[in-house]
Design a protein around this motif. Structure first.
Motif, PDB file in Angstrom:
ATOM      1  N   ALA A 353       7.296  -0.824   1.301  1.00 41.84           N
ATOM      2  CA  ALA A 353       8.792  -0.757   1.481  1.00 41.84           C
ATOM      3  C   ALA A 353       9.270   0.731   2.027  1.00 41.84           C
ATOM      4  N   HIS A 354       8.753   1.531   1.466  1.00 46.70           N
ATOM      5  CA  HIS A 354       9.215   2.898   1.782  1.00 46.70           C
ATOM      6  C   HIS A 354       8.697   3.256   3.515  1.00 46.70           C
ATOM      7  N   SER A 355       7.669   2.418   4.005  1.00 47.52           N
ATOM      8  CA  SER A 355       7.497   2.732   5.416  1.00 47.52           C
ATOM      9  C   SER A 355       8.397   2.354   6.462  1.00 47.52           C
ATOM     10  N   ALA A 356       9.310   1.205   5.790  1.00 49.41           N
ATOM     11  CA  ALA A 356      10.463   0.744   6.863  1.00 49.41           C
ATOM     12  C   ALA A 356      11.612   1.750   6.914  1.00 49.41           C
ATOM     13  N   VAL A 357      11.523   3.112   6.170  1.00 43.58           N
ATOM     14  CA  VAL A 357      12.670   3.803   6.263  1.00 43.58           C
ATOM     15  C   VAL A 357      13.015   4.551   7.678  1.00 43.58           C
ATOM     16  N   LYS A 358      14.341   4.846   7.989  1.00 48.64           N
ATOM     17  CA  LYS A 358      14.581   5.415   9.224  1.00 48.64           C
ATOM     18  C   LYS A 358      14.189   6.944   9.188  1.00 48.64           C
ATOM     19  N   THR A 359      13.428   7.491   9.591  1.00 50.18           N
ATOM     20  CA  THR A 359      13.006   8.925   9.183  1.00 50.18           C
ATOM     21  C   THR A 359      11.964   9.404  10.556  1.00 50.18           C
ATOM     22  N   LYS A 360      11.949  10.479  10.913  1.00 49.93           N
ATOM     23  CA  LYS A 360      11.003  11.295  11.667  1.00 49.93           C
ATOM     24  C   LYS A 360       9.990  12.090  10.896  1.00 49.93           C
ATOM     25  N   TYR A 361      10.352  12.360   9.474  1.00 41.85           N
ATOM     26  CA  TYR A 361       9.536  13.483   8.424  1.00 41.85           C
ATOM     27  C   TYR A 361       9.142  12.409   7.446  1.00 41.85           C
ATOM     28  N   PRO A 362       7.738  11.935   7.529  1.00 42.87           N
ATOM     29  CA  PRO A 362       7.201  11.194   6.284  1.00 42.87           C
ATOM     30  C   PRO A 362       7.535  11.705   5.093  1.00 42.87           C
ATOM     31  N   ALA A 363       7.487  13.123   4.803  1.00 39.70           N
ATOM     32  CA  ALA A 363       7.349  13.599   3.312  1.00 39.70           C
ATOM     33  C   ALA A 363       8.817  13.362   2.967  1.00 39.70           C
ATOM     34  N   SER A 364       9.894  13.041   3.808  1.00 41.11           N
ATOM     35  CA  SER A 364      11.177  12.824   3.162  1.00 41.11           C
ATOM     36  C   SER A 364      11.366  11.707   2.456  1.00 41.11           C
ATOM     37  N   GLU A 365      10.330  10.693   2.808  1.00 42.45           N
ATOM     38  CA  GLU A 365      10.507   9.431   2.072  1.00 42.45           C
ATOM     39  C   GLU A 365       9.500   9.580   0.919  1.00 42.45           C
ATOM     40  N   GLY A 366       8.391  10.465   0.930  1.00 49.64           N
ATOM     41  CA  GLY A 366       7.477  10.469  -0.150  1.00 49.64           C
ATOM     42  C   GLY A 366       8.380  11.280  -1.212  1.00 49.64           C
ATOM     43  N   VAL A 367       9.296  12.353  -1.035  1.00 47.17           N
ATOM     44  CA  VAL A 367       9.775  12.999  -2.075  1.00 47.17           C
ATOM     45  C   VAL A 367      11.036  11.857  -2.749  1.00 47.17           C
ATOM     46  N   VAL A 368      11.300  10.879  -1.687  1.00 48.84           N
ATOM     47  CA  VAL A 368      12.406  10.019  -2.454  1.00 48.84           C
ATOM     48  C   VAL A 368      11.536   9.108  -3.439  1.00 48.84           C
ATOM     49  N   ALA A 369      10.167   8.758  -2.997  1.00 48.70           N
ATOM     50  CA  ALA A 369       9.585   7.819  -3.803  1.00 48.70           C
ATOM     51  C   ALA A 369       9.161   8.353  -5.079  1.00 48.70           C
ATOM     52  N   LEU A 370       9.125   9.574  -5.363  1.00 50.06           N
ATOM     53  CA  LEU A 370       8.770   9.849  -6.397  1.00 50.06           C
ATOM     54  C   LEU A 370       9.653   9.668  -7.857  1.00 50.06           C
ATOM     55  N   LEU A 371      11.029   9.355  -7.155  1.00 49.98           N
ATOM     56  CA  LEU A 371      11.938   9.144  -8.284  1.00 49.98           C
ATOM     57  C   LEU A 371      11.706   7.814  -8.894  1.00 49.98           C
ATOM     58  N   GLU A 372      10.996   7.076  -8.131  1.00 54.23           N
ATOM     59  CA  GLU A 372      10.754   5.550  -8.765  1.00 54.23           C
ATOM     60  C   GLU A 372       9.997   5.635 -10.173  1.00 54.23           C
ATOM     61  N   PRO A 373       8.926   6.403 -10.299  1.00 60.20           N
ATOM     62  CA  PRO A 373       8.389   6.144 -11.703  1.00 60.20           C
ATOM     63  C   PRO A 373       9.175   6.971 -12.757  1.00 60.20           C
TER      64      PRO A 373
END
Length: 539
Positions: A353-373
């Protein structure tokens, strides 16, 4: 859409016809149970450590998450603020492409004016990606799963669920960063991402192309199975249990009818793909989570005098578990296993799901994802656990309603009348004991939880299916019809059979995914440095 709906009914109508009459739930359960039991036994293969037999998958999750936590210097703490700001859109300006400067000056080895504007790639925003992924994790695992954990492992299992959630934030950060970095983007802008792609492309970069292809294909196969199990059958099963319980009717053929209704509703949504799924989940997730959290807080404050006793049971049970609960390691395993099923950190599914994000910085979505757990396990699971523990406290009697140490499914015995409850029914009764009639509202929340989880997991499974069988419309339709069939199957089978199959399928994803993460985690360090530096330069 008409052709697609016609294909759905072509499959579902014969199933409904077959379902007529009594005993259909037993028929499906008889067929489903041996498969579920055998598969669970294989996935939960144990290795002896001292006097304990520890499931290899749990050990892999714990060691991997602990390693990533230390390697990335506790991102659950140090990157938490960055994650919140990214979701809020505070750094959106750096996603708009590089500014033109000295044409001879390179950025990460590229000339600025020749850099492709990767911010235009992707299909959803940071918040939509998070909402979609959270809807796939925040579900009945938080309601029924916590009840199973506490009934089986006692209050101490809560402590280990929280620990698993905190260190799992690091794993989620790693896998979702890689998911964006190695995604594919089609000519029409459609994004294809997840462990299938970072396993195949990432390991190829490291010189292990053959292993990468094998692991990617294995993950895709298992993810399809997990989408049918934990992301689907388990959800429809517990939604059906809650609906029939509220209406005061038995399952059986009624389970099939509810399953058919759920299948049609899910089918209407998943036709539209990730954009429609995201647009639905970004509305449903805050609403259903808000209802559930508010009700939990009401109960917690209503029992504020017992808060010390509750946390005392949690900490005491975590390190000195009650007799008959399998010892310290037994409680730890229960806690970690249920938390892993709930937040899926290490399974790699959310990276799709996170792979579909609009971004050019992969880590930007990585830090967003850590909120999930954190949202899923540390907050919502803990609230559910407290509600159930309060329900079982009566003055000095810490087990007044049911005895800890049942099987978590049907052997939670009520001391008052000898009847038995388990799973979502236990949580429902706990809420009803303080907020009379809340079971009706909880039923709505549970159905929404189940619905949002199913539509998110349909996307995970479909992406995996596409990886295996191509990206044509025929392959899409075949998968979606099969997915809808499993909604009906889950609604009719028993919780015991469904949860065995669901656990095993989701936990099986850990093996290929964690192997890939151990090879590719240095790439994540490079990506987080790029993102942090870009933020600093923009200030």
């Amino acid at each position: 859409m008409k052709k697609y709906l016609l294909s759905i009914f072509t499959v579902l109508v014969p199933i409904l016809t077959f379902a007529q009459g009594k005993g259909i739930d037993e028929k499906i359960n008889d067929a489903f149970m041996p498969i579920a039991t055998a598969w669970e036994g294989f996935i939960l293969t144990t290795i002896p450590i001292g006097s304990y037999n520890i499931p290899l998958v749990v050990l892999l999750l714990v060691l991997g998450a602990t390693f990533f936590t230390f390697y990335f210097k506790f991102p659950s703490i140090t990157k938490f603020g960055l994650a919140i700001n990214t979701v809020r859109g505070k750094y959106d300006e750096i996603e708009g492409g590089h500014s033109s400067g000295d044409p001879n000056m390179s950025i990460d080895g590229d000339i600025p004016d020749t850099i492709r504007d990767e911010s235009k790639e992707g299909e959803v925003s940071h918040f939509q990606a998070l909402a979609t992924a959270v809807s796939g994790t925040v579900g009945l695992g938080n309601i029924a799963g916590v009840a199973v954990a506490i009934a089986l492992g006692g209050p101490g299992a809560t402590f280990w669920m929280i620990v698993c959630g905190l260190i799992g934030m690091s794993t989620k950060f790693v896998e979702c960063t890689l998911g964006v970095k190695y995604r594919d983007v089609g000519e029409d802008g459609t994004v294809y991402g997840g462990p299938m792609y970072y396993l195949s492309k990432g390991l190829k970069e490291r010189g292990f192309a053959g292993i990468g292809k094998i692991l990617a294909a294995l993950f895709a196969i298992l993810c399809v199975g997990a989408s049918f199990g934990g992301g689907n059958a388990f959800q429809s099963n517990q939604a059906t249990v809650q609906i029939t319980s509220m209406l005061g009717i038995e399952g059986g053929s009624m389970g099939f009818i509810i399953g058919i209704i759920l299948a049609v509703l899910v089918g209407i949504v998943i036709i539209g793909g990730i954009k429609r799924i995201a647009s639905i989940t970004e509305k449903i997730v805050p609403f259903m989570a808000g209802i559930y959290v508010l009700a939990s807080l009401i109960i917690i404050f209503a029992n504020i005098n017992y808060i010390g006793d509750a946390f005392g049971l949690i900490f005491e049970g975590a390190f000195t578990p009650m007799a008959g609960l399998g010892g310290l390691v037994g409680v730890l395993i229960v806690g970690f296993q249920r938390a892993a099923f709930s937040n899926e950190a290490g399974a790699g599914s959310a990276a799709i799901a996170h792979s579909a994000v609009k971004t050019k910085y992969p880590a930007s979505e990585g830090v967003v994802a850590l909120l999930e757990p954190f949202i899923d396990t540390v907050v919502i699971c803990t609230m559910t656990a407290l509600v159930i523990i309060f329900f079982n406290i009566d003055g000095t009697n810490m087990q007044s309603v049911f005895n800890y140490g049942g099987d978590g499914f049907s052997n939670v015995v009520l001391n008052s009348d000898g009847s038995s409850i388990g799973g979502v029914d236990l949580t429902s009764m706990a809420f009803d004991s303080v907020i009379p009639g809340f079971s009706y509202i909880l039923t709505i929340a549970i159905v929404l939880f189940a619905f949002s989880t199913m539509i998110s997991w349909s996307y995970y499974g479909l992406q995996s299916w596409k990886y295996l069988f191509g990206k044509g419309k025929t392959a899409d339709t075949v998968y979606k019809v099969l997915f809808l069939v499993f909604i009906v199957i889950g609604a009719a089978a028993t919780l015991d059979a469904v949860i065995k199959f669901s656990d095993a399928m989701i936990l099986a994803l850990v093996f290929p995914n964690m192997i890939g993460l151990f090879f590719l985690f240095p790439k994540v360090r490079e990506e987080i440095s790029k993102y942090v530096n870009a933020i600093k330069e923009a200030k």
